[in-house]
Motif scaffolding. Sequence first.
Motif, PDB file in Angstrom:
ATOM      1  N   ASP A 196     -32.838  42.372  -2.276  1.00 38.07           N
ATOM      2  CA  ASP A 196     -32.173  43.143  -1.223  1.00 38.07           C
ATOM      3  C   ASP A 196     -30.999  42.363  -0.630  1.00 38.07           C
ATOM      4  OD1 ASP A 196     -33.927  45.194  -1.618  1.00 38.07           O
ATOM      5  OD2 ASP A 196     -35.141  44.812   0.169  1.00 38.07           O
ATOM      6  N   GLY A 197     -31.225  41.073  -0.375  1.00 38.71           N
ATOM      7  CA  GLY A 197     -30.152  40.256   0.186  1.00 38.71           C
ATOM      8  C   GLY A 197     -28.976  40.128  -0.762  1.00 38.71           C
ATOM      9  N   THR A 198     -29.259  39.962  -2.049  1.00 36.73           N
ATOM     10  CA  THR A 198     -28.197  39.838  -3.042  1.00 36.73           C
ATOM     11  C   THR A 198     -27.416  41.144  -3.173  1.00 36.73           C
ATOM     12  OG1 THR A 198     -29.507  38.202  -4.256  1.00 36.73           O
ATOM     13  CG2 THR A 198     -27.682  39.236  -5.433  1.00 36.73           C
ATOM     14  N   ILE A 199     -28.113  42.269  -3.181  1.00 34.77           N
ATOM     15  CA  ILE A 199     -27.445  43.571  -3.259  1.00 34.77           C
ATOM     16  C   ILE A 199     -26.523  43.767  -2.060  1.00 34.77           C
ATOM     17  CG2 ILE A 199     -27.848  46.062  -3.042  1.00 34.77           C
ATOM     18  CD1 ILE A 199     -30.342  45.662  -4.830  1.00 34.77           C
ATOM     19  N   ARG A 200     -26.977  43.459  -0.882  1.00 35.41           N
ATOM     20  CA  ARG A 200     -26.150  43.629   0.314  1.00 35.41           C
ATOM     21  C   ARG A 200     -24.940  42.700   0.282  1.00 35.41           C
ATOM     22  NH1 ARG A 200     -29.948  43.056   5.410  1.00 35.41           N
ATOM     23  NH2 ARG A 200     -27.903  43.263   6.435  1.00 35.41           N
ATOM     24  N   PHE A 201     -25.105  41.493  -0.247  1.00 33.47           N
ATOM     25  CA  PHE A 201     -23.976  40.570  -0.364  1.00 33.47           C
ATOM     26  C   PHE A 201     -22.941  41.111  -1.348  1.00 33.47           C
ATOM     27  CE2 PHE A 201     -22.079  36.953  -2.701  1.00 33.47           C
ATOM     28  CZ  PHE A 201     -21.328  36.412  -1.684  1.00 33.47           C
ATOM     29  N   VAL A 202     -23.398  41.573  -2.512  1.00 34.85           N
ATOM     30  CA  VAL A 202     -22.480  42.128  -3.514  1.00 34.85           C
ATOM     31  C   VAL A 202     -21.763  43.353  -2.959  1.00 34.85           C
ATOM     32  CG1 VAL A 202     -22.369  43.270  -5.769  1.00 34.85           C
ATOM     33  CG2 VAL A 202     -23.739  41.200  -5.479  1.00 34.85           C
ATOM     34  N   ARG A 203     -22.485  44.202  -2.241  1.00 34.00           N
ATOM     35  CA  ARG A 203     -21.873  45.399  -1.665  1.00 34.00           C
ATOM     36  C   ARG A 203     -20.778  45.016  -0.660  1.00 34.00           C
ATOM     37  NH1 ARG A 203     -26.313  48.067   0.048  1.00 34.00           N
ATOM     38  NH2 ARG A 203     -26.476  49.291  -1.874  1.00 34.00           N
ATOM     39  N   ALA A 204     -21.006  43.959   0.119  1.00 36.34           N
ATOM     40  CA  ALA A 204     -20.000  43.514   1.092  1.00 36.34           C
ATOM     41  C   ALA A 204     -18.735  43.029   0.381  1.00 36.34           C
ATOM     42  CB  ALA A 204     -20.576  42.400   1.966  1.00 36.34           C
ATOM     43  N   LEU A 205     -18.890  42.320  -0.736  1.00 42.02           N
ATOM     44  CA  LEU A 205     -17.718  41.878  -1.499  1.00 42.02           C
ATOM     45  C   LEU A 205     -16.937  43.072  -2.043  1.00 42.02           C
ATOM     46  CD1 LEU A 205     -19.177  38.864  -3.557  1.00 42.02           C
ATOM     47  CD2 LEU A 205     -17.740  38.762  -1.505  1.00 42.02           C
ATOM     48  N   VAL A 206     -17.653  44.047  -2.554  1.00 47.04           N
ATOM     49  CA  VAL A 206     -17.001  45.239  -3.115  1.00 47.04           C
ATOM     50  C   VAL A 206     -16.245  45.998  -2.024  1.00 47.04           C
ATOM     51  CG1 VAL A 206     -17.471  47.513  -4.120  1.00 47.04           C
ATOM     52  CG2 VAL A 206     -18.576  45.471  -5.060  1.00 47.04           C
ATOM     53  N   GLU A 207     -16.799  46.092  -0.834  1.00 46.15           N
ATOM     54  CA  GLU A 207     -16.125  46.776   0.271  1.00 46.15           C
ATOM     55  C   GLU A 207     -14.823  46.090   0.654  1.00 46.15           C
ATOM     56  OE1 GLU A 207     -19.149  46.905   3.232  1.00 46.15           O
ATOM     57  OE2 GLU A 207     -20.191  48.634   2.321  1.00 46.15           O
ATOM     58  N   GLU A 208     -14.715  44.787   0.342  1.00 47.05           N
ATOM     59  CA  GLU A 208     -13.469  44.050   0.574  1.00 47.05           C
ATOM     60  C   GLU A 208     -12.522  44.128  -0.622  1.00 47.05           C
ATOM     61  OE1 GLU A 208     -14.618  40.080   1.509  1.00 47.05           O
ATOM     62  OE2 GLU A 208     -15.566  40.622   3.411  1.00 47.05           O
ATOM     63  N   GLY A 209     -12.939  44.853  -1.664  1.00 44.06           N
ATOM     64  CA  GLY A 209     -12.094  45.009  -2.843  1.00 44.06           C
ATOM     65  C   GLY A 209     -12.192  43.883  -3.844  1.00 44.06           C
ATOM     66  N   ARG A 210     -13.231  43.064  -3.754  1.00 40.91           N
ATOM     67  CA  ARG A 210     -13.376  41.912  -4.648  1.00 40.91           C
ATOM     68  C   ARG A 210     -14.122  42.322  -5.923  1.00 40.91           C
ATOM     69  NH1 ARG A 210     -12.728  36.884  -2.077  1.00 40.91           N
ATOM     70  NH2 ARG A 210     -12.726  36.020  -4.191  1.00 40.91           N
ATOM     71  N   PRO A 211     -13.586  42.013  -7.119  1.00 41.74           N
ATOM     72  CA  PRO A 211     -14.351  42.210  -8.348  1.00 41.74           C
ATOM     73  C   PRO A 211     -15.517  41.232  -8.406  1.00 41.74           C
ATOM     74  CG  PRO A 211     -12.000  41.920  -8.795  1.00 41.74           C
ATOM     75  CD  PRO A 211     -12.228  41.530  -7.370  1.00 41.74           C
ATOM     76  N   VAL A 212     -16.676  41.705  -8.837  1.00 43.83           N
ATOM     77  CA  VAL A 212     -17.887  40.877  -8.926  1.00 43.83           C
ATOM     78  C   VAL A 212     -18.363  40.883 -10.381  1.00 43.83           C
ATOM     79  CG1 VAL A 212     -20.288  40.614  -8.213  1.00 43.83           C
ATOM     80  CG2 VAL A 212     -18.561  41.339  -6.550  1.00 43.83           C
ATOM     81  N   ARG A 213     -18.630  39.688 -10.892  1.00 44.93           N
ATOM     82  CA  ARG A 213     -19.116  39.533 -12.271  1.00 44.93           C
ATOM     83  C   ARG A 213     -20.532  38.991 -12.204  1.00 44.93           C
ATOM     84  NH1 ARG A 213     -17.826  41.583 -17.216  1.00 44.93           N
ATOM     85  NH2 ARG A 213     -17.413  39.997 -18.809  1.00 44.93           N
ATOM     86  N   LEU A 214     -21.497  39.773 -12.682  1.00 45.76           N
ATOM     87  CA  LEU A 214     -22.899  39.362 -12.647  1.00 45.76           C
ATOM     88  C   LEU A 214     -23.222  38.520 -13.881  1.00 45.76           C
ATOM     89  CD1 LEU A 214     -24.560  42.710 -11.516  1.00 45.76           C
ATOM     90  CD2 LEU A 214     -23.835  40.789 -10.075  1.00 45.76           C
ATOM     91  N   LEU A 215     -23.875  37.375 -13.664  1.00 47.42           N
ATOM     92  CA  LEU A 215     -24.240  36.463 -14.743  1.00 47.42           C
ATOM     93  C   LEU A 215     -25.746  36.225 -14.732  1.00 47.42           C
ATOM     94  CD1 LEU A 215     -21.464  33.730 -14.270  1.00 47.42           C
ATOM     95  CD2 LEU A 215     -21.367  35.788 -15.674  1.00 47.42           C
ATOM     96  N   THR A 216     -26.294  35.978 -15.911  1.00 52.27           N
ATOM     97  CA  THR A 216     -27.718  35.673 -16.034  1.00 52.27           C
ATOM     98  C   THR A 216     -27.884  34.289 -16.660  1.00 52.27           C
ATOM     99  OG1 THR A 216     -27.835  36.705 -18.213  1.00 52.27           O
ATOM    100  CG2 THR A 216     -28.298  38.117 -16.315  1.00 52.27           C
ATOM    101  N   GLY A 217     -29.136  33.835 -16.745  1.00 48.96           N
ATOM    102  CA  GLY A 217     -29.435  32.571 -17.397  1.00 48.96           C
ATOM    103  C   GLY A 217     -30.657  32.665 -18.287  1.00 48.96           C
ATOM    104  N   ASP A 218     -31.283  33.853 -18.278  1.00 45.77           N
ATOM    105  CA  ASP A 218     -32.492  34.087 -19.056  1.00 45.77           C
ATOM    106  C   ASP A 218     -32.588  35.588 -19.310  1.00 45.77           C
ATOM    107  OD1 ASP A 218     -35.521  34.607 -19.440  1.00 45.77           O
ATOM    108  OD2 ASP A 218     -35.393  32.419 -19.505  1.00 45.77           O
ATOM    109  N   ALA A 219     -33.198  35.951 -20.423  1.00 53.83           N
ATOM    110  CA  ALA A 219     -33.330  37.371 -20.751  1.00 53.83           C
ATOM    111  C   ALA A 219     -34.063  38.141 -19.658  1.00 53.83           C
ATOM    112  CB  ALA A 219     -34.060  37.520 -22.089  1.00 53.83           C
TER     113      ALA A 219
END
Length: 404
Positions: free
Chosen positions: A238-261
């Motif tokens: 939930d915290g990560t989703i809200r953080f990503v949403r705040a970046l998007v509202e500022e017009g920032r592109p967000v690239r999601l990365l993983t480290g494990d399947a």
Amino acid sequence: MTPVRVGVFGLLGSGNVGNDGSLEAILGYLRAEHPEAVVDALCGGPESVTARFGIPATRLHWYRGEYRTASRAGAVVGKGVGKLVDAYRTAAWVRRHDVVIVPGMGVLEATLPLRPWGFPYALFLLCASGRLLGTPVALVSVGAAPIRERATRTLVRWSARLAAYRSYRDSQSREALRSMGVDTVRDEVYPDLAFALPTPPRSEPSGTPGTVCVGVMAFHGGNDDRARAEEIHRRYLDGTIRFVRALVEEGRPVRLLTGDAADLVVVDAILEAVDSPLVTAAATSSLADLMKEMAAADSAVAVRYHNLICALRSGTPVVALSYAAKSDALMEAMGLGAFRHPARAVDPDRLLQQFRALERQAAELRRTLAERDAAAVRRLRRQFADLTTAVFPRTGRSPIRQEV
């Protein structure tokens, strides 16, 4: 000259890019300094290791359902028989080698959910076989942490005691082993093996706010958090989703990365919840892929340890969503100790404040990262020199040249 027979051991080829990056670093060292060596692996994903790295590989566990919950009588019997069979298989594999290397990874910790009769038992079989058969086992730049669960702690302690060579990726790891009753006086601390990998060229900042990399994880807490694992995961997500949403509202592109399947479920959850063309997911299968993504970004927020290393090595300022002492130690060592946030209690408003402070100091932080990275690379070369001296048979080769 008789070729040196080297075995590498661990949960390699199982979908964790950090573990595979550690293997890649050790293979680079072997090919540069011991080109005569004949190398093979005992690992979690032998088909993947052979396909990617071109070395023969054997499955770590005889019973293929080792890491699935045994809910039926047949599965319970299969696991039990597998423990006996693995004792023989491991000893037979060790006997065929002159040296066995466990390349990095958190093999002496339980910061994520772990059962004692899974990997800890496999590591104990390896180190005990090495001691009994006279084959040195080297634990190289490994991670360790205090362990409360008695059976796991006992297996980890004896694995470390029986190894012929130990080095750690941070001082906390060495202290954790000492607190569990292992004599660590002669053990050294060196950087994580990922610091031996090449880094991509960094994109020059454009002057306008650019992409933010967000490294995610299927995080449910550690071994001691099983009773509230779902609560921890929900709060993190939930915290990560809200953080990503705040970046998007500022017009920032967000690239999601993983480290494990396993992290892909978190990526899907964020993409569904935010639902914006500004949020995209990268397809990464190696630390090199992760470093390229990080190098193209202005800044990053990440939770997985090797996602953090990829950002730091790429010169990209990063806020760590820290879930263990290893992340704290890494950030302190690289000069970003002020930019840590608890993964178990993500507060999106406070995280956004830390992120903005990070970006304000970005130019200074990039200079610090370049200096600290160069120092870590030099120290890791000394680690490889020590490893050659400590466990490899005398072949008449000159020691590795050390940089000053």
